[in-house]
Design an enzyme around this catalytic site. Sequence first.
Site, PDB file in Angstrom:
ATOM      1  N   GLU A 246       0.833  -1.207   0.000  1.00  0.00           N
ATOM      2  CA  GLU A 246       0.000   0.000   0.000  1.00  0.00           C
ATOM      3  C   GLU A 246       0.865   1.252   0.000  1.00  0.00           C
ATOM      4  O   GLU A 246       0.617   2.209  -0.743  1.00  0.00           O
ATOM      5  CB  GLU A 246      -0.906  -0.002   1.230  1.00  0.00           C
ATOM      6  CG  GLU A 246      -1.868   1.143   1.316  1.00  0.00           C
ATOM      7  CD  GLU A 246      -3.140   0.902   0.533  1.00  0.00           C
ATOM      8  OE1 GLU A 246      -3.870   1.860   0.287  1.00  0.00           O
ATOM      9  OE2 GLU A 246      -3.383  -0.261   0.156  1.00  0.00           O
TER      10      GLU A 246
ATOM     11  N   ASP B  85       1.376   4.150  -3.089  1.00  0.00           N
ATOM     12  CA  ASP B  85       1.214   5.592  -2.909  1.00  0.00           C
ATOM     13  C   ASP B  85       2.405   6.346  -3.487  1.00  0.00           C
ATOM     14  O   ASP B  85       2.250   7.345  -4.207  1.00  0.00           O
ATOM     15  CB  ASP B  85       1.068   5.929  -1.421  1.00  0.00           C
ATOM     16  CG  ASP B  85      -0.279   5.545  -0.859  1.00  0.00           C
ATOM     17  OD1 ASP B  85      -1.069   4.949  -1.601  1.00  0.00           O
ATOM     18  OD2 ASP B  85      -0.533   5.820   0.324  1.00  0.00           O
TER      19      ASP B  85
ATOM     20  N   SER C 259      -6.732   3.892  -3.475  1.00  0.00           N
ATOM     21  CA  SER C 259      -5.402   4.107  -2.905  1.00  0.00           C
ATOM     22  C   SER C 259      -4.405   4.515  -3.978  1.00  0.00           C
ATOM     23  O   SER C 259      -3.376   5.103  -3.664  1.00  0.00           O
ATOM     24  CB  SER C 259      -4.902   2.827  -2.220  1.00  0.00           C
ATOM     25  OG  SER C 259      -5.713   2.489  -1.126  1.00  0.00           O
TER      26      SER C 259
END
Length: 238
Positions: free
Chosen positions: A16, A20, A193
């Site tokens: 994750e 980003d 995300s």
Amino acid sequence: MLLNGSIGAPRDNNIEVALDIDMAISMAPGLSKVIVYEGFVPNAILNRMATDNQARQLSSSWGFGSQVDPAREQIFMQYAAQGQSFFQASGDLGAWAGPIFPPSDDPYVTVVGGTSLTISNSNREWLSESAWDGGGGGISTSYAIPNWQQDVDMSGNLGSATMRNVPDVAAMADVAIWLIANNGEHGIVGGTSAAAPLWAGFMALANQKGATQNKPSVGFANQLLRHRAIFKLYSNIP
């Protein structure tokens, strides 16, 4: 930036975090640096972003905290006052039927939904974009409609004329993004995300262009987005 005893080592959610970083860089490859804040207390992380006041654009792919949090709200308002833009992923569970997971309905952040992107097979140019069915969206049960949504006709989109509507913007989130992380682990990922840091990278480009014209950073974007001022600014960026 390490807070609350964090040691900076990759953890279970490193994919994750890597997503980003990669998405922000892919949108704005000329970034001078990417600042990653790591900690265990959400408001402490948010507050450090505000007190450091280094990044003009911030993004979050996490849900956290209570439904309404006055302390968190104060930090978001500080971002706006300081010219920092905060982009929050709207979630990947489709339409919210009840309370929206915080802080993805806060009126002082720009909530980013998802799209599915179609490009040309020959030259990879943009062809079309549509709403991604996993993207979070709906009507807040906690916040009244902000003034910049009050003149929007909600009859066609099933939005509310009295409560905060999300998302504010959207970007590519379909599960078609090839990611390499964790020293070579790779696979196809997606979600809002990815969309939130893409918007942060976009804002970096807008702020870069503005700086060449001696303009301040955009900061809280929602009012300007309503009138498309950011897109006018961005249109001349090579």
